[in-house]
Design a protein around this motif. Structure first.
Motif, PDB file in Angstrom:
ATOM      1  N   LEU A  97     -10.109 -18.326 -40.365  1.00  0.00           N
ATOM      2  CA  LEU A  97      -9.032 -18.360 -39.375  1.00  0.00           C
ATOM      3  C   LEU A  97      -9.410 -17.553 -38.135  1.00  0.00           C
ATOM      4  N   CYS A  98     -10.029 -16.400 -38.316  1.00  0.00           N
ATOM      5  CA  CYS A  98     -10.404 -15.546 -37.182  1.00  0.00           C
ATOM      6  C   CYS A  98     -11.362 -16.262 -36.227  1.00  0.00           C
ATOM      7  N   GLN A  99     -12.243 -17.081 -36.765  1.00  0.00           N
ATOM      8  CA  GLN A  99     -13.185 -17.823 -35.923  1.00  0.00           C
ATOM      9  C   GLN A  99     -12.449 -18.877 -35.098  1.00  0.00           C
ATOM     10  N   ILE A 100     -11.495 -19.551 -35.711  1.00  0.00           N
ATOM     11  CA  ILE A 100     -10.703 -20.553 -34.997  1.00  0.00           C
ATOM     12  C   ILE A 100      -9.874 -19.877 -33.905  1.00  0.00           C
ATOM     13  N   VAL A 101      -9.269 -18.743 -34.247  1.00  0.00           N
ATOM     14  CA  VAL A 101      -8.477 -17.971 -33.286  1.00  0.00           C
ATOM     15  C   VAL A 101      -9.324 -17.602 -32.071  1.00  0.00           C
ATOM     16  N   GLU A 102     -10.523 -17.126 -32.318  1.00  0.00           N
ATOM     17  CA  GLU A 102     -11.400 -16.684 -31.232  1.00  0.00           C
ATOM     18  C   GLU A 102     -11.735 -17.826 -30.277  1.00  0.00           C
ATOM     19  N   VAL A 103     -12.013 -18.997 -30.803  1.00  0.00           N
ATOM     20  CA  VAL A 103     -12.364 -20.133 -29.942  1.00  0.00           C
ATOM     21  C   VAL A 103     -11.135 -20.638 -29.188  1.00  0.00           C
ATOM     22  N   LEU A 104     -10.009 -20.780 -29.878  1.00  0.00           N
ATOM     23  CA  LEU A 104      -8.820 -21.328 -29.235  1.00  0.00           C
ATOM     24  C   LEU A 104      -8.168 -20.342 -28.276  1.00  0.00           C
ATOM     25  N   GLY A 105      -8.396 -19.056 -28.492  1.00  0.00           N
ATOM     26  CA  GLY A 105      -7.800 -18.055 -27.616  1.00  0.00           C
ATOM     27  C   GLY A 105      -6.298 -17.917 -27.780  1.00  0.00           C
ATOM     28  N   LEU A 106      -5.820 -18.185 -28.981  1.00  0.00           N
ATOM     29  CA  LEU A 106      -4.392 -18.083 -29.291  1.00  0.00           C
ATOM     30  C   LEU A 106      -4.168 -16.956 -30.290  1.00  0.00           C
ATOM     31  N   ALA A 107      -2.928 -16.545 -30.439  1.00  0.00           N
ATOM     32  CA  ALA A 107      -2.585 -15.504 -31.410  1.00  0.00           C
ATOM     33  C   ALA A 107      -2.837 -16.006 -32.829  1.00  0.00           C
ATOM     34  N   PRO A 108      -3.274 -15.120 -33.721  1.00  0.00           N
ATOM     35  CA  PRO A 108      -3.497 -15.531 -35.106  1.00  0.00           C
ATOM     36  C   PRO A 108      -2.277 -16.191 -35.752  1.00  0.00           C
ATOM     37  N   SER A 109      -1.084 -15.687 -35.463  1.00  0.00           N
ATOM     38  CA  SER A 109       0.112 -16.294 -36.052  1.00  0.00           C
ATOM     39  C   SER A 109       0.322 -17.718 -35.549  1.00  0.00           C
ATOM     40  N   THR A 110      -0.005 -17.970 -34.303  1.00  0.00           N
ATOM     41  CA  THR A 110       0.114 -19.318 -33.730  1.00  0.00           C
ATOM     42  C   THR A 110      -0.891 -20.255 -34.380  1.00  0.00           C
ATOM     43  N   VAL A 111      -2.123 -19.790 -34.518  1.00  0.00           N
ATOM     44  CA  VAL A 111      -3.156 -20.623 -35.138  1.00  0.00           C
ATOM     45  C   VAL A 111      -2.826 -20.870 -36.607  1.00  0.00           C
TER      46      VAL A 111
END
Length: 123
Positions: free
Chosen positions: A30-44
């Motif tokens: 999840l952290c990798q997806i968050v980093e690329v999308l640039g969104l909050a972890p809760s949103t992702v």
């Protein structure tokens, strides 16, 4: 009809489409997806839950980490058809190409480091 509605809802969002593109051929934290999308972890997390409800992605927990991948062979044909359409479209998309470039850099960083960077990470 219910499966089709869930699938169309899931792919009707740019961030969810981008996440699907990131998962093409790989499993990501999840952290990798968050980093690329640039969104909050809760949103992702919410986006990934919607993709999971539509059976487009599968997840697994390993300790405190949540990992995601595109669905395997046991999903309905509609899921595989939708994924094929999305992935083919993303191959021609500028944002998806930029995401792949960003992902290459992100994959060089340990998930623990990514989690420290993200203010509301739940990992």
């Amino acid at each position: 009809m219910r499966d089709l509605l869930a699938i169309t809802k899931a792919i009707a969002d740019e961030s969810r489409l981008r996440a699907v593109g990131l998962l093409d051929g790989r499993e990501l934290c999840l952290c990798q997806i968050v980093e690329v999308l640039g969104l909050a972890p809760s949103t992702v997390s919410r986006h990934m839950a919607i993709l999971g409800q539509a059976r487009l992605v599968e997840s697994r927990k390993q300790g405190r980490w949540a990992y995601f991948r595109l669905t395997e062979d046991d999903a309905p044909a509609e899921v595989h058809d939708a994924l094929a359409m999305v992935l083919a479209s993303l191959k021609r998309d500028k944002q998806a190409k930029a995401d792949q470039k960003t992902l290459k850099a992100v994959l060089k960083i340990e998930p623990e480091e990514l989690c420290r960077r993200q203010s509301d990470c739940k990992c």
